[in-house]
Write an enzyme that holds these catalytic residues in place. Structure first.
Site, PDB file in Angstrom:
ATOM      1  N   ARG A 149      -8.222  13.109  37.210  1.00 58.47           N
ATOM      2  CA  ARG A 149      -9.353  13.878  37.747  1.00 58.47           C
ATOM      3  C   ARG A 149     -10.545  13.667  36.823  1.00 58.47           C
ATOM      4  O   ARG A 149     -10.458  13.921  35.625  1.00 58.47           O
ATOM      5  CB  ARG A 149      -9.011  15.366  37.836  1.00 58.47           C
ATOM      6  CG  ARG A 149      -9.862  16.128  38.859  1.00 58.47           C
ATOM      7  CD  ARG A 149      -9.651  17.629  38.788  1.00 58.47           C
ATOM      8  NE  ARG A 149     -10.125  18.140  37.537  1.00 58.47           N
ATOM      9  CZ  ARG A 149      -9.482  19.050  36.788  1.00 58.47           C
ATOM     10  NH1 ARG A 149      -8.345  19.571  37.201  1.00 58.47           N
ATOM     11  NH2 ARG A 149      -9.972  19.440  35.631  1.00 58.47           N
ATOM     12  N   GLU A 190     -15.570  15.303  31.404  1.00 59.94           N
ATOM     13  CA  GLU A 190     -14.405  14.649  30.794  1.00 59.94           C
ATOM     14  C   GLU A 190     -13.591  13.960  31.877  1.00 59.94           C
ATOM     15  O   GLU A 190     -13.743  14.249  33.076  1.00 59.94           O
ATOM     16  CB  GLU A 190     -13.512  15.649  30.056  1.00 59.94           C
ATOM     17  CG  GLU A 190     -12.839  16.648  30.961  1.00 59.94           C
ATOM     18  CD  GLU A 190     -11.589  17.291  30.348  1.00 59.94           C
ATOM     19  OE1 GLU A 190     -11.007  16.736  29.411  1.00 59.94           O
ATOM     20  OE2 GLU A 190     -11.189  18.351  30.861  1.00 59.94           O
ATOM     21  N   ASN A 225      -9.627  13.358  32.928  1.00 58.82           N
ATOM     22  CA  ASN A 225      -8.291  13.899  32.645  1.00 58.82           C
ATOM     23  C   ASN A 225      -7.202  12.886  32.997  1.00 58.82           C
ATOM     24  O   ASN A 225      -7.161  12.407  34.133  1.00 58.82           O
ATOM     25  CB  ASN A 225      -8.054  15.168  33.469  1.00 58.82           C
ATOM     26  CG  ASN A 225      -9.036  16.270  33.099  1.00 58.82           C
ATOM     27  OD1 ASN A 225      -8.909  16.914  32.072  1.00 58.82           O
ATOM     28  ND2 ASN A 225     -10.059  16.453  33.930  1.00 58.82           N
ATOM     29  N   SER A 282      -4.937  19.336  37.251  1.00 58.48           N
ATOM     30  CA  SER A 282      -4.406  20.352  38.161  1.00 58.48           C
ATOM     31  C   SER A 282      -5.398  20.747  39.248  1.00 58.48           C
ATOM     32  O   SER A 282      -6.517  20.254  39.308  1.00 58.48           O
ATOM     33  CB  SER A 282      -3.971  21.572  37.359  1.00 58.48           C
ATOM     34  OG  SER A 282      -5.056  22.066  36.642  1.00 58.48           O
ATOM     35  N   LYS A 341     -10.820  12.867  23.947  1.00 56.74           N
ATOM     36  CA  LYS A 341     -12.284  12.962  23.944  1.00 56.74           C
ATOM     37  C   LYS A 341     -12.884  11.832  23.101  1.00 56.74           C
ATOM     38  O   LYS A 341     -13.979  11.349  23.371  1.00 56.74           O
ATOM     39  CB  LYS A 341     -12.738  14.316  23.366  1.00 56.74           C
ATOM     40  CG  LYS A 341     -12.047  15.550  23.968  1.00 56.74           C
ATOM     41  CD  LYS A 341     -12.438  15.790  25.394  1.00 56.74           C
ATOM     42  CE  LYS A 341     -12.025  17.137  25.953  1.00 56.74           C
ATOM     43  NZ  LYS A 341     -10.679  17.290  26.472  1.00 56.74           N
ATOM     44  N   LYS A 396     -16.233  18.886  20.302  1.00 52.23           N
ATOM     45  CA  LYS A 396     -14.926  18.877  20.981  1.00 52.23           C
ATOM     46  C   LYS A 396     -13.843  18.284  20.092  1.00 52.23           C
ATOM     47  O   LYS A 396     -13.995  17.162  19.602  1.00 52.23           O
ATOM     48  CB  LYS A 396     -14.994  18.034  22.259  1.00 52.23           C
ATOM     49  CG  LYS A 396     -15.969  18.523  23.284  1.00 52.23           C
ATOM     50  CD  LYS A 396     -15.799  17.733  24.578  1.00 52.23           C
ATOM     51  CE  LYS A 396     -16.779  18.185  25.627  1.00 52.23           C
ATOM     52  NZ  LYS A 396     -16.552  17.486  26.910  1.00 52.23           N
ATOM     53  N   GLU A 433      -6.693  19.447  25.133  1.00 49.19           N
ATOM     54  CA  GLU A 433      -6.852  19.645  26.573  1.00 49.19           C
ATOM     55  C   GLU A 433      -6.532  21.082  26.922  1.00 49.19           C
ATOM     56  O   GLU A 433      -5.826  21.758  26.180  1.00 49.19           O
ATOM     57  CB  GLU A 433      -5.852  18.762  27.347  1.00 49.19           C
ATOM     58  CG  GLU A 433      -6.002  17.287  27.147  1.00 49.19           C
ATOM     59  CD  GLU A 433      -7.323  16.773  27.637  1.00 49.19           C
ATOM     60  OE1 GLU A 433      -7.848  17.294  28.642  1.00 49.19           O
ATOM     61  OE2 GLU A 433      -7.873  15.863  26.997  1.00 49.19           O
ATOM     62  N   GLY A 434      -7.014  21.514  28.065  1.00 48.25           N
ATOM     63  CA  GLY A 434      -6.549  22.794  28.606  1.00 48.25           C
ATOM     64  C   GLY A 434      -7.525  23.941  28.438  1.00 48.25           C
ATOM     65  O   GLY A 434      -7.247  25.059  28.843  1.00 48.25           O
ATOM     66  N   ARG A 457     -15.133  23.919  40.565  1.00 46.36           N
ATOM     67  CA  ARG A 457     -14.884  25.161  39.819  1.00 46.36           C
ATOM     68  C   ARG A 457     -16.226  25.763  39.486  1.00 46.36           C
ATOM     69  O   ARG A 457     -17.134  25.047  39.052  1.00 46.36           O
ATOM     70  CB  ARG A 457     -14.148  24.856  38.511  1.00 46.36           C
ATOM     71  CG  ARG A 457     -12.708  24.503  38.727  1.00 46.36           C
ATOM     72  CD  ARG A 457     -12.051  24.090  37.423  1.00 46.36           C
ATOM     73  NE  ARG A 457     -12.610  22.854  36.917  1.00 46.36           N
ATOM     74  CZ  ARG A 457     -12.295  22.324  35.748  1.00 46.36           C
ATOM     75  NH1 ARG A 457     -11.434  22.923  34.958  1.00 46.36           N
ATOM     76  NH2 ARG A 457     -12.831  21.187  35.365  1.00 46.36           N
TER      77      ARG A 457
END
Ligand code: ADP
Ligand code: MG
Length: 548
Positions: free
Chosen positions: A134, A153, A155, A160, A358, A429, A433-434, A521
Site C-alpha cells: 500500500r 510512505e 508499506n 491493512s 523509511k 522518522k 511501522e505501525g 484515512r
C-alpha cells in the site's frame, strides 16, 4: 482558481438528520461487518469478559472530496512502485550497503538481517516472494497552490484496511444513492452528490460522479495471494498434503474483520483454505521436516482444532511481526527464522520487509548526479514515468555522516533538524511501522539532544507535506462519539506483486503485478499521527472532482 470544494461541504445537518445518519451508519456497519473489536478504553475487560463484542470501525459520515487527477496519478504509478520494491528486495548488496550503518545501532533491523544471513547460509529453498503493498499519499498544497500528490510512505508488510475500506466505499455509496441518487434520504442535497448536469450550487467548475468510485482492494489482494498459492506448485511433502495459506496474526488483534474480509473472499473466489495463526503458536502449530527426511523444507500446519488433518503452507501472509514489541517471547526470533527458512512463500520475506524501511525511502529521493536509484531499479521505464514517480517524493534527508549520504546531505539534514525554525517544517522518522513512532516539528531538536549523536543515523528527516487546510468532515468513532471539524486525509493505493529471484541475480522476474483498491484515512487536522488502529484516524472514502 478552482472553486473551494469545501466552501459548503459537508452539508449542514439538522439534529434529526444527524440522528438518522448516525443510526444508519451504526446499523449498516454492524450488518456488513465494517467493525472492529473494541479496545479496553471503550469497553472494559470486566464487561467484555469473553471478548464477544464488536463495534463499528471509526468512519466518516461523508466521503471526502479528492481531486480526480491526483487519484489517477496514484493509481497509474502503483505498478511502477510495485516493480521498484520488487527490484529493491531482490538486490541484497544494495540493501546491505544502505542498511549497514543502521544495523550497527538498531537491534530490530540487526535481528531481521541476521535471519536473512542465516537462511542464505543454509540456502533459500523458495525463490518466490509475494508483496501486498500500500502506497500512502497526502495532497500537498503549499500556499494554497493546486494540489499535488506526495508519498507519506510505502508499506511492504501488513498493509491493512483493504477489507474495511471496500465496505466504507459501499457505505458512503449507499448513503449517497438510497433510495435514489437524485434524492438520497441520508444526505442533504449537495452538488457533490448530484449528477453534474443537475446542480451547480458549488459553481460550474466542479464535476463529480456523485458517489465514491468502486473499491476493488479485496479482490486485488486475494488475487495476489491466489497467484502465489498457485505458483507454489505441487506439494513438497512426503506423502503429499493439501495446501493452505496462513494468515499470521497478532494474539490480541482487534482489526479481525478486515482480515476476515480477505480470508472469506479467498475461499469464495479462489477456493483456497486459509487459517489464522497467532504469532505465539508458530512453533507449536507448524513444523518443518528434518533435512534427512525432506530437504525441501515444506511448512506443515497442524490445525489445533483438527490435529489429524495436516496442511502444507503455500503462503505465509504476515499481518503481524512488523514491530519490535511483537517479538516479546524468548522464542519469537526463532519463530521468525523458522518461517523464513521454510518453503512457504513469504508475504513479505525479511528482505522485502527491510526494503520498506523509511531509510530506503529517503535514499530513493537522492538525485543524480549523486545517485539515480530509480534509473538503476527501473531501467525499462521512460524518463517521463520516472519523473512522475519522483514528483511524489517529499524532500528527505539522512542524519548520518556515513554510508550513501554525501557530506552535503548530512550537513543539510542535521542543520534542518537542529534549528527550531526549520525543524517545525519536518518530521523525524525511525525505522518502525505501525504508527506512533515519529517525532514532529519543534520536538525534534530537544529529542535529538536527548540521545547520543551515534544514534541519530537511525532516523531520517522528512519535510512535512502541507495538506489542504479547508477540508472538513464528521466522524463516528468506535465509542459512538460524533466529532466534526477540519481534517487531513491520507490516500492509500493497494497493489500486489509476485516475483522470482534467481541465485546470483539481483533482478526480479516479475510474474504478477497489479494495482487495485484504495484506502482513505481521515484525521483531525491537529493530529500529527494518522493510524486508524492506533486511534487517530477514521476510515473514509472519496468522491472525485475535477476542475473543468
Ligand atoms: P508509520 O509506519 O508509523 O505508519 P508514517 O510514515 O506513515 O509511519 O507516519 C505516520 C503518520 O505520520 C502518517 O500517517 C501521517 O499522518 C504522518 N506523516 C508522516 N510523514 C509525514 C509527512 N512528511 N508530512 C505530514 N505528515 C506525515
Ligand atoms: Mg503509515
Amino acid at each position: 482558481m478552482a472553486v473551494n470544494v469545501y466552501s459548503n461541504y459537508p452539508p449542514e445537518l439538522t439534529s434529526d438528520q444527524e440522528d438518522f445518519l448516525v443510526q444508519t451508519v451504526k446499523n449498516w456497519s454492524v450488518e456488513h461487518a465494517l467493525t472492529v473489536r473494541p479496545s479496553t478504553a471503550i469497553v472494559s475487560q470486566e464487561i467484555n469478559t469473553n471478548n464477544v463484542l464488536a463495534t463499528n470501525a471509526p468512519v466518516t459520515l461523508f466521503p471526502s472530496p479528492f481531486p480526480k487527477a491526483c487519484f489517477q496519478q496514484a493509481r497509474c504509478l502503483q505498478q511502477v512502485y510495485n516493480e521498484l520494491y520488487a527490484a529493491i528486495a531482490s538486490d541484497q548488496e544494495w540493501l546491505e550497503a544502505v542498511l549497514k550503518e543502521l544495523i550497527e545501532v538498531d537491534d530490530f533491523l540487526a535481528n531481521l538481517w541476521k535471519i536473512h544471513l542465516a537462511v542464505k547460509e543454509e540456502g533459500y529453498v523458495q525463490d518466490l516472494t509475494l508483496g501486498l503493498f500500500r502506497s500512502d499519499y497526502m495532497l500537498h498544497t503549499p500556499d494554497d497552490a493546486p494540489p499535488s500528490l506526495k508519498q507519506v510512505e510505502f508499506n511492504t508488510i501488513s498493509s491493512s484496511f483493504g477489507g474495511l475500506s471496500v465496505k466504507v466505499a459501499q457505505l458512503h455509496t449507499h448513503l449517497a444513492t438510497y433510495p435514489s441518487a437524485k434524492q438520497p434520504v441520508a444526505y442533504p442535497p449537495h452538488a457533490l452528490f448530484a449528477r453534474p448536469d443537475k446542480d451547480s450550487s458549488n459553481g460550474p467548475s466542479i464535476n463529480t460522479i456523485g458517489h465514491p468510485p468502486p473499491n476493488s482492494a479485496v479482490s486485488t489482494l486475494t488475487a495476489g495471494l491466489a497467484a502465489a498459492h498457485n505458483a507454489y506448485g505441487p506439494s513438497k511433502s512426503i506423502p503429499q498434503l493439501p495446501p493452505c495459506i496462513l494468515f499470521l496474526v497478532q494474539d490480541n488483534e482487534r482489526n479481525v474483520f478486515d482480515q476476515y474480509a480477505l480470508s472469506t473472499n479467498l475461499y469464495e473466489e479462489h477456493r483456497i483454505p486459509s487459517f489464522r495463526l497467532p504469532t505465539s503458536k508458530i512453533l507449536t502449530s507448524t513444523s518443518i521436516p528434518s533435512k534427512e527426511t525432506n530437504p525441501n523444507r515444506p511448512l506443515i500446519y497442524t490445525p489445533p482444532s483438527s490435529p489429524e488433518t495436516q496442511y502444507e503452507v503455500t503462503v505465509v501472509y504476515f499481518r503481524a511481526l512488523y514491530a519490535p514489541s511483537e517479538y516479546d517471547l524468548p522464542t519469537s526470533w526463532a519463530a521468525r527464522l523458522h518461517l523464513e527458512r521454510s518453503a512457504a512463500i513469504k508475504c513479505p520475506t525479511v528482505l522485502l520487509q527491510l526494503s520498506g524501511s523509511k531509510k530506503i525511502q529517503q535514499v530513493l529521493t537522492s538525485l543524480p548526479p549523486e545517485a539515480d536509484h530509480l534509473q538503476h531499479f527501473l531501467p525499462g521505464h521512460d524518463a517521463s514515468i520516472l519523473s512522475n514517480l519522483r514528483s511524489t517524493f517529499a524532500p528527505q534527508y539522512s542524519l548520518s555522516s556515513e554510508g550513501t549520504a554525501s557530506d552535503s546531505d548530512e550537513i543539510q539534514g542535521v542543520r534542518l533538524a537542529l534549528s527550531p525554525t526549520t525543524a517545525q517544517h519536518h518530521v523525524l522518522k525511525p525505522q518502525r511501522e505501525g504508527g506512533g513512532n515519529n517525532i514532529y516539528r519543534t520536538n525534534i531538536p530537544p529529542f535529538l539532544a536527548s540521545i547520543p549523536r551515534s544514534q541519530w543515523k537511525q532516523y531520517i528527516l522528512m519535510e512535512l507535506i502541507q495538506p489542504p487546510t479547508s477540508a472538513k468532515n464528521v466522524a463516528l468513532r468506535s465509542d459512538g462519539q460524533v466529532v466534526r471539524g477540519n481534517v487531513i486525509s491520507e490516500l492509500g493505493i493497494f497493489g500486489t506483486a509476485l516475483w522470482k529471484t534467481s541465485t546470483g541475480s539481483s533482478k526480479p522476474d516479475i510474474l504478477h503485478n497489479t494495482e487495485g483498491g484504495y484506502l482513505l484515512r481521515t484525521k483531525a487536522n491537529d493530529s500529527d499521527e494518522g493510524g486508524v488502529a492506533a486511534g487517530f484516524s477514521s476510515l473514509d472514502s472519496l468522491i472525485l472532482y475535477e476542475d473543468l
